[in-house]
Design an enzyme around this catalytic site. Structure first.
Site, PDB file in Angstrom:
ATOM      1  N   HIS A 143       0.818  -1.226   0.037  1.00  0.00           N
ATOM      2  CA  HIS A 143      -0.129   0.082   0.042  1.00  0.00           C
ATOM      3  C   HIS A 143       0.847   1.175   0.040  1.00  0.00           C
ATOM      4  O   HIS A 143       0.187   2.346  -0.352  1.00  0.00           O
ATOM      5  CB  HIS A 143      -0.941  -0.011   1.117  1.00  0.00           C
ATOM      6  CG  HIS A 143      -0.439   0.366   2.456  1.00  0.00           C
ATOM      7  ND1 HIS A 143       0.150  -0.728   3.238  1.00  0.00           N
ATOM      8  CD2 HIS A 143       0.018   1.513   3.356  1.00  0.00           C
ATOM      9  CE1 HIS A 143       0.542   0.019   4.647  1.00  0.00           C
ATOM     10  NE2 HIS A 143       0.308   1.185   4.396  1.00  0.00           N
ATOM     11  N   ASP A 173       0.083  -7.695   1.376  1.00  0.00           N
ATOM     12  CA  ASP A 173       0.462  -6.232   1.492  1.00  0.00           C
ATOM     13  C   ASP A 173       1.965  -6.218   1.498  1.00  0.00           C
ATOM     14  O   ASP A 173       2.801  -5.155   2.239  1.00  0.00           O
ATOM     15  CB  ASP A 173      -0.132  -5.501   2.700  1.00  0.00           C
ATOM     16  CG  ASP A 173      -0.047  -4.139   2.538  1.00  0.00           C
ATOM     17  OD1 ASP A 173       0.089  -3.481   1.604  1.00  0.00           O
ATOM     18  OD2 ASP A 173      -0.155  -3.431   3.859  1.00  0.00           O
ATOM     19  N   GLY A 247       3.384   6.731   8.047  1.00  0.00           N
ATOM     20  CA  GLY A 247       4.509   6.955   7.686  1.00  0.00           C
ATOM     21  C   GLY A 247       5.600   5.693   8.090  1.00  0.00           C
ATOM     22  O   GLY A 247       6.619   5.520   7.366  1.00  0.00           O
ATOM     23  N   ASN A 248       5.215   5.248   8.867  1.00  0.00           N
ATOM     24  CA  ASN A 248       5.812   3.780   9.641  1.00  0.00           C
ATOM     25  C   ASN A 248       5.633   2.746   8.695  1.00  0.00           C
ATOM     26  O   ASN A 248       6.266   1.931   8.909  1.00  0.00           O
ATOM     27  CB  ASN A 248       5.636   3.616  10.938  1.00  0.00           C
ATOM     28  CG  ASN A 248       6.226   4.499  12.089  1.00  0.00           C
ATOM     29  OD1 ASN A 248       5.763   5.181  12.582  1.00  0.00           O
ATOM     30  ND2 ASN A 248       7.502   4.387  12.194  1.00  0.00           N
ATOM     31  N   SER A 249       4.620   2.744   7.884  1.00  0.00           N
ATOM     32  CA  SER A 249       4.388   1.443   6.948  1.00  0.00           C
ATOM     33  C   SER A 249       5.266   1.134   6.323  1.00  0.00           C
ATOM     34  O   SER A 249       6.134   2.137   5.530  1.00  0.00           O
ATOM     35  CB  SER A 249       3.036   1.862   6.265  1.00  0.00           C
ATOM     36  OG  SER A 249       2.192   1.852   6.935  1.00  0.00           O
ATOM     37  N   GLY A 305     -10.460 -24.200  -5.466  1.00  0.00           N
ATOM     38  CA  GLY A 305     -11.438 -23.874  -6.644  1.00  0.00           C
ATOM     39  C   GLY A 305     -12.877 -23.868  -6.263  1.00  0.00           C
ATOM     40  O   GLY A 305     -13.865 -24.363  -6.713  1.00  0.00           O
ATOM     41  N   VAL A 306     -13.032 -23.153  -4.822  1.00  0.00           N
ATOM     42  CA  VAL A 306     -14.225 -23.140  -4.083  1.00  0.00           C
ATOM     43  C   VAL A 306     -14.617 -21.741  -3.673  1.00  0.00           C
ATOM     44  O   VAL A 306     -13.549 -20.899  -3.502  1.00  0.00           O
ATOM     45  CB  VAL A 306     -14.286 -24.081  -2.858  1.00  0.00           C
ATOM     46  CG1 VAL A 306     -14.344 -25.570  -3.401  1.00  0.00           C
ATOM     47  CG2 VAL A 306     -13.295 -23.830  -1.915  1.00  0.00           C
TER      48      VAL A 306
END
Length: 509
Positions: A143, A173, A247-249, A305-306
């Site tokens: 992100h 992420d 900003g720490n991300s 596939g469900v």
């Protein structure tokens, strides 16, 4: 007389001598007591000084770790160009009273109402990153760099580089960026499976602005395996009370050995700032994604596939399950591993290779962490019995979301369950935006005071099954409805906006 006088003098002298001796003894004793107290106080102070010295060493440990780790944490700046509408008249629309709407204005003038035009605008973003190899690979959050046209990576010493996006994985992420440099201070990765609640953790990043780069905060690991935190990912997060802010991300969460425990990702906050709970992607998860992206340029995940959903008490009752646990299959993808293994809609997956599955999220994470081509054994509940099904996982072609209920405006009805339905034709399909070739019937009215509405059915839902009966016509629908008695739990399989969903509710007596 002389003798008596001499006797009194002698007694006085003796008393004086006794007083002197007593004074000497008392003074000596006082000095001994004072000396004893001074000695005890001195000893206690020495003990306190030793403890403070130990605390000083511990405090210096944080400083040492911070000094060791900060060169491995970088600032990640992004730039994205977007097109926005603007008007030479500002917010006022002088033509609004003369034209009935944007569509009418566009029809005559070919542009939005009010003379609006489009212009490009550059948006800046800020985050953090962690150097994970000496030759320039940097881990950060997806992100942070999503849709960025330009990525700039700045080292702790101030030198900046243009970053190249190697790959990203929205499901965890995680993103990998590369800069053209050698001999960088790569961080060491811890085995995050060994992390324990209560151990010290240090967060390093760039909260709020570049001017606050290399900010260091400390706390503990306050929780483990956090998945239901409002983030749609395949991650069981580490939870920490080390201060994390916007900003720490993408920054580092490390232990007291300077090893990477996780990538700081999110906070739980009502204000938008730090409130004591932050989340980090475990290092082992980040390492796995890093290796796949660097090696293959993408992330491969196992695929059954469900379509799946959680089981609530009503669905559990309708399916005769003892507990509201597991993941119920609401859709089978044609020619998928599930289809080839003869799994069926309505089956409940309870275990994968013996691991208990509590809900749909747990199933998705468990399967996605397995490599395509690997064999798995599913424990499935069907028609009141458990059975084991073996299948070989395929590679996931894309995201298979867990369907969540959304409210849709409803109309009134007076039928027993509070719903009316219609067969699908071109007009009805066009009205509700569904495929006219879809099998089933479509709900056209829902009484907001009826049990169906309270249970979650909405206008526009396509009914595919009621109980164990497939619905392909209004006759099927009416027959199935007629079999639902008072006090029963009705189970509907519907299609809503392209996604399958089981809905169960009790029918009043």
């Amino acid at each position: 007389m002389l003798a008596a006088k001499s006797s009194r003098v002698l007694v006085s002298v003796i008393l004086i001598l006794i007083g002197v001796i007593a004074g000497i003894l008392l003074t000596a004793n006082f000095n001994m007591i004072h000396s004893g107290r001074a000695s005890a106080d001195s000893e206690r102070r020495t003990q306190l000084e030793e403890k403070m010295a130990a605390m000083k060493d511990f405090g210096e440990g944080f400083s040492t770790v911070a000094e060791y780790v900060t060169p491995s944490v970088v600032t990640v700046e992004t730039e994205k160009t977007v097109k926005v509408n603007y008007s030479p008249f500002g917010n006022e629309d002088p033509f609004g009273d003369f034209f009935g709407g944007d569509d009418l204005f566009k029809r005559f003038f070919g542009s939005p109402r009010g003379g609006q035009q489009q212009q490009e605008q550059k948006l800046q973003g800020l985050g953090s990153g962690v150097i994970v190899s000496e030759d320039g690979y940097v881990l950060t959050n997806n992100h942070v760099i999503a849709e960025a046209d330009k990525i700039t990576v700045t080292l702790s010493g101030g030198k900046s580089y243009q970053g190249k996006l190697i790959g990203r994985d929205p499901r965890t992420d995680i993103a990998v960026v590369k800069i053209d440099e050698k001999g960088l201070p790569a961080i060491k990765m811890a085995n995050s499976d060994n992390v324990k609640v209560g151990q010290w953790a240090i967060a390093v990043g760039n909260p709020f602005s570049k001017s606050l780069s290399q900010t260091v905060t400390a706390g503990i690991i306050s929780g483990m395996s956090r998945s239901s935190v409002g983030l749609d990912t395949d991650v069981d997060f580490l939870q920490t009370d080390a201060a994390i802010n916007p900003g720490n991300s993408g920054g580092a969460l490390v232990n007291m050995s300077g090893e990477l425990l996780g990538i700081n990702t999110a906070i739980l906050s009502r204000s938008g700032g730090y409130e004591g709970i932050g989340f980090a992607i475990p290092a082992n998860t980040a390492k796995n994604i890093l290796e796949q992206i660097v090696k293959n340029g993408k992330v491969s995940r196992g695929y059954v596939g469900v379509g799946i959903q959680d089981i609530d008490e009503s669905v559990a009752k309708a399916l005769n399950l003892k507990d509201a646990k597991g993941a119920v299959i609401n859709q089978i993808v044609k020619d998928s591993p599930a289809d080839r293994a003869n799994l069926k809609t309505g089956d409940v997956i309870l275990k994968v290779d013996g691991k208990v599955i509590d809900d749909a999220t747990a199933l998705r994470k468990t399967v996605s962490q397995k490599r395509p081509g690997s064999d798995v054994e599913l424990t499935v509940f069907r028609d009141g019995k458990e059975m084991n099904v073996k299948l070989t996982l395929a590679e996931a072609p894309g995201e298979v979301p867990t369907i969540k209920e959304e409210d849709v405006p409803a109309k009134n009805s007076s039928v027993r369950l509070g719903i009316n339905a219609s067969g699908l034709n071109a007009d009805i399909a066009n009205k509700y935006g569904v495929n006219p070739n879809e099998k089933g019937v479509i709900i056209t009215q829902v009484d907001q005071n009826g049990p169906a509405y309270r249970g979650g059915l909405r206008e526009g839902d396509v009914v595919k099954r009621i109980g164990r009966k497939d619905i392909t016509s209004i006759k099927d629908f009416n027959d199935a409805i007629s079999e639902i008695g008072k006090g029963d739990t009705a189970l509907f399989l519907i299609n809503r906006r392209g996604g399958s969903l089981f809905i169960a509710f009790s029918v009043p007596n």
